[in-house]
Design an enzyme around this catalytic site. Structure first.
Site, PDB file in Angstrom:
ATOM      1  N   GLU A  20     -10.463  49.789  -0.458  1.00 29.32           N
ATOM      2  CA  GLU A  20      -9.963  48.268   0.170  1.00 29.32           C
ATOM      3  C   GLU A  20     -10.004  48.472   1.621  1.00 29.32           C
ATOM      4  OE1 GLU A  20      -8.695  50.314  -2.195  1.00 29.32           O
ATOM      5  OE2 GLU A  20      -7.738  49.079  -3.847  1.00 29.32           O
ATOM      6  N   ASN A  42     -14.022  54.266  -1.705  1.00 27.90           N
ATOM      7  CA  ASN A  42     -12.968  55.286  -1.006  1.00 27.90           C
ATOM      8  C   ASN A  42     -13.904  56.358  -0.561  1.00 27.90           C
ATOM      9  OD1 ASN A  42     -13.841  55.741  -3.957  1.00 27.90           O
ATOM     10  ND2 ASN A  42     -11.873  57.225  -4.030  1.00 27.90           N
TER      11      ASN A  42
HETATM   12 ZN    ZN Z   1      -5.224  51.846  -0.763  1.00 31.32          ZN
END
Ligand code: ZN
Length: 159
Positions: free
Chosen positions: A73, A60
């Site tokens: 992701e 992230n």
């Molecule tokens: Zn997400």
């Protein structure tokens, strides 16, 4: 009339994972170390295995302007798709570390936006994407991202 949606997934310990899945989890754990998450202090790591055997990792990336940030992701799958468009992603491992640096003890499912992005990869390549949600307590394995997003929106609906 009522209908029912049933989702099947495996619940395993780390030791019960296949060697290939363990390797992907280890790559996701490593990727969490490079997460840029000064605001949430929730460090998510991802690893995507492509059908050609290449593993792509990501994490992230937050930003002071919050909407600019991106989940692990999507960082990972978009990198994979932009650099290896000819190879389907076949598995994704996801995990996270907390503020104290410890890995989570319950599996972390992807957010709705990431599920949608991952689902499109399944639709592009017409191949299921296995999802491995690792935690120190147990690991969930879903054999398709489709199972995580029932009644999904897809491009075919716009035709
Ligand atoms: Zn997400």
């Amino acid at each position: 009339m009522k209908e029912q949606i049933v989702i099947n997934y495996d619940v395993l310990t780390y030791e019960q994972l296949s060697e290939e899945d363990k390797a992907l989890v280890e790559n996701a754990k490593k990727a969490s170390l490079y997460s840029y998450a000064p605001f949430s202090q929730f460090y998510v790591g991802c690893a995507v295995l492509l059908e050609n055997g290449v593993t792509i990792t990501g994490n992230n990336q937050e930003n002071a302007s919050f909407p600019c940030g991106t989940c692990a992701e999507r960082s990972t799958i978009f990198y994979a798709h932009s650099n290896y468009p000819d190879y389907a992603p076949v598995a994704i491992a996801i995990t996270a570390r907390q503020k104290d640096g410890e890995f989570i003890d319950t599996p972390l499912p992807p957010c709705g936006a990431c599920r949608q992005a991952l689902l499109e990869m399944e639709q592009i390549y017409k191949r299921p994407l296995k999802v491995i949600l690792y935690s120190t307590g147990k690991t969930f394995i879903l054999h398709s991202i489709h199972d995580m997003l029932p009644l999904q929106f897809s491009a075919t609906m716009m035709q």
